[in-house]
Design a protein around this motif. Structure first.
Motif, short mmCIF file in Angstrom:
data_model
loop_
_atom_site.label_atom_id
_atom_site.label_comp_id
_atom_site.label_asym_id
_atom_site.label_seq_id
_atom_site.Cartn_x
_atom_site.Cartn_y
_atom_site.Cartn_z
N ILE A 21 1.38 0.94 -12.32
CA ILE A 21 0.82 0.44 -11.06
C ILE A 21 -0.04 -0.79 -11.34
CG2 ILE A 21 -0.71 0.99 -9.13
CD1 ILE A 21 0.22 3.94 -9.47
N HIS A 22 -0.79 -0.76 -12.43
CA HIS A 22 -1.63 -1.90 -12.79
C HIS A 22 -0.78 -3.14 -13.09
CE1 HIS A 22 -4.99 -4.16 -14.28
NE2 HIS A 22 -4.39 -4.36 -15.43
N ILE A 23 0.31 -2.96 -13.81
CA ILE A 23 1.20 -4.09 -14.15
C ILE A 23 1.81 -4.68 -12.88
CG2 ILE A 23 3.40 -4.68 -15.24
CD1 ILE A 23 2.59 -2.63 -17.47
N GLN A 24 2.26 -3.83 -11.97
CA GLN A 24 2.97 -4.30 -10.79
C GLN A 24 2.02 -4.85 -9.71
OE1 GLN A 24 5.91 -1.60 -9.41
NE2 GLN A 24 6.48 -2.84 -7.67
N PHE A 25 0.87 -4.20 -9.51
CA PHE A 25 0.00 -4.57 -8.40
C PHE A 25 -1.38 -5.06 -8.81
CE2 PHE A 25 3.07 -1.56 -6.67
CZ PHE A 25 3.55 -2.29 -5.59
N GLY A 26 -1.73 -4.93 -10.09
CA GLY A 26 -3.02 -5.40 -10.56
C GLY A 26 -4.19 -4.49 -10.23
N LEU A 27 -3.91 -3.25 -9.85
CA LEU A 27 -4.96 -2.29 -9.52
C LEU A 27 -5.23 -1.38 -10.70
CD1 LEU A 27 -3.91 -1.15 -5.94
CD2 LEU A 27 -5.64 -2.83 -6.54
N LYS A 28 -6.50 -1.23 -11.05
CA LYS A 28 -6.87 -0.30 -12.12
C LYS A 28 -6.85 1.12 -11.57
CE LYS A 28 -9.70 -3.76 -14.35
NZ LYS A 28 -11.03 -4.19 -14.71
N GLU A 29 -6.94 2.08 -12.48
CA GLU A 29 -6.88 3.49 -12.09
C GLU A 29 -7.90 3.84 -11.01
OE1 GLU A 29 -7.46 7.95 -13.99
OE2 GLU A 29 -7.29 6.25 -15.34
N GLN A 30 -9.14 3.41 -11.18
CA GLN A 30 -10.17 3.74 -10.19
C GLN A 30 -9.88 3.10 -8.84
OE1 GLN A 30 -12.69 6.02 -10.69
NE2 GLN A 30 -12.75 5.83 -8.47
N GLU A 31 -9.29 1.91 -8.84
CA GLU A 31 -8.92 1.25 -7.59
C GLU A 31 -7.79 1.99 -6.89
OE1 GLU A 31 -9.94 -3.40 -8.42
OE2 GLU A 31 -8.23 -2.55 -9.52
N ILE A 62 0.84 -1.20 0.00
CA ILE A 62 0.00 0.00 0.00
C ILE A 62 0.87 1.25 0.00
CG2 ILE A 62 -1.64 1.35 1.37
CD1 ILE A 62 -2.89 -1.33 2.25
N ASP A 63 1.92 1.25 0.81
CA ASP A 63 2.84 2.37 0.86
C ASP A 63 3.50 2.60 -0.49
OD1 ASP A 63 4.21 4.42 2.47
OD2 ASP A 63 5.99 3.22 2.10
N ARG A 64 3.90 1.52 -1.16
CA ARG A 64 4.56 1.64 -2.47
C ARG A 64 3.58 2.15 -3.53
NH1 ARG A 64 8.08 3.50 -5.51
NH2 ARG A 64 8.58 2.28 -7.34
N ILE A 65 2.34 1.70 -3.48
CA ILE A 65 1.33 2.18 -4.43
C ILE A 65 1.10 3.67 -4.24
CG2 ILE A 65 -1.10 2.04 -5.07
CD1 ILE A 65 -0.88 -1.00 -4.33
N ILE A 66 1.00 4.10 -3.00
CA ILE A 66 0.81 5.53 -2.73
C ILE A 66 2.01 6.32 -3.23
CG2 ILE A 66 0.67 7.25 -0.87
CD1 ILE A 66 -1.05 5.16 0.66
N GLU A 67 3.20 5.81 -3.00
CA GLU A 67 4.41 6.48 -3.48
C GLU A 67 4.41 6.58 -5.00
OE1 GLU A 67 9.28 5.89 -3.24
OE2 GLU A 67 7.96 4.51 -2.20
N MET A 68 4.07 5.50 -5.67
CA MET A 68 4.05 5.51 -7.14
C MET A 68 2.96 6.44 -7.67
SD MET A 68 4.64 1.46 -7.91
CE MET A 68 4.69 1.58 -9.70
N ALA A 69 1.79 6.43 -7.04
CA ALA A 69 0.70 7.30 -7.48
C ALA A 69 1.04 8.77 -7.26
CB ALA A 69 -0.59 6.94 -6.74
N TRP A 70 1.78 9.06 -6.21
CA TRP A 70 2.14 10.44 -5.91
C TRP A 70 3.15 10.99 -6.91
CZ3 TRP A 70 -0.45 13.42 -2.64
CH2 TRP A 70 0.07 14.66 -2.35
N GLU A 71 4.01 10.11 -7.46
CA GLU A 71 5.01 10.54 -8.44
C GLU A 71 4.31 10.94 -9.74
OE1 GLU A 71 7.34 7.03 -8.74
OE2 GLU A 71 8.50 7.46 -6.94
#
Length: 94
Positions: A29-39, A12-21
């Motif tokens: 993010i989708h490739i690495q964690f499988g989360l779509k943009e809305q997720e 979760i911390d890494r996803i937030i970091e990536m989204a903030w960049e």
């Protein structure tokens, strides 16, 4: 598809970091964690303070660098040598 309950605090911390960049795409993010943009947006909404989420959302909305298809450069990653590291959702001192 991953859900928030399947993610570790580190993920979760890494996803937030990536989204903030600014230059990390939702596709990455989708490739690495499988989360779509809305997720990712929903995760940011639940994990961040409301004021921080609002600031991030206003900055990201419509940004070409967050969407692979809208980018005008093919490759490359820029990180300033003076850019601070983000750990634990807090900016650490040098």
């Amino acid at each position: 598809m991953n859900s928030k309950t399947n993610l570790t605090p580190v993920e979760i911390d890494r996803i937030i970091e990536m989204a903030w960049e600014d230059r990390t795409t939702f596709d990455a993010i989708h490739i690495q964690f499988g989360l779509k943009e809305q997720e990712v947006i929903n995760l940011m909404r639940t994990e961040m303070k409301p004021s921080s989420f609002k600031m991030w959302r206003e900055r990201v909305q419509g940004r070409k660098t967050k969407h692979e298809k809208l980018r005008n450069f093919l490759e490359g990653r820029f990180k300033c040598s003076r850019q601070r590291q983000i750990n634990g959702n807090k900016i650490s001192k040098r």
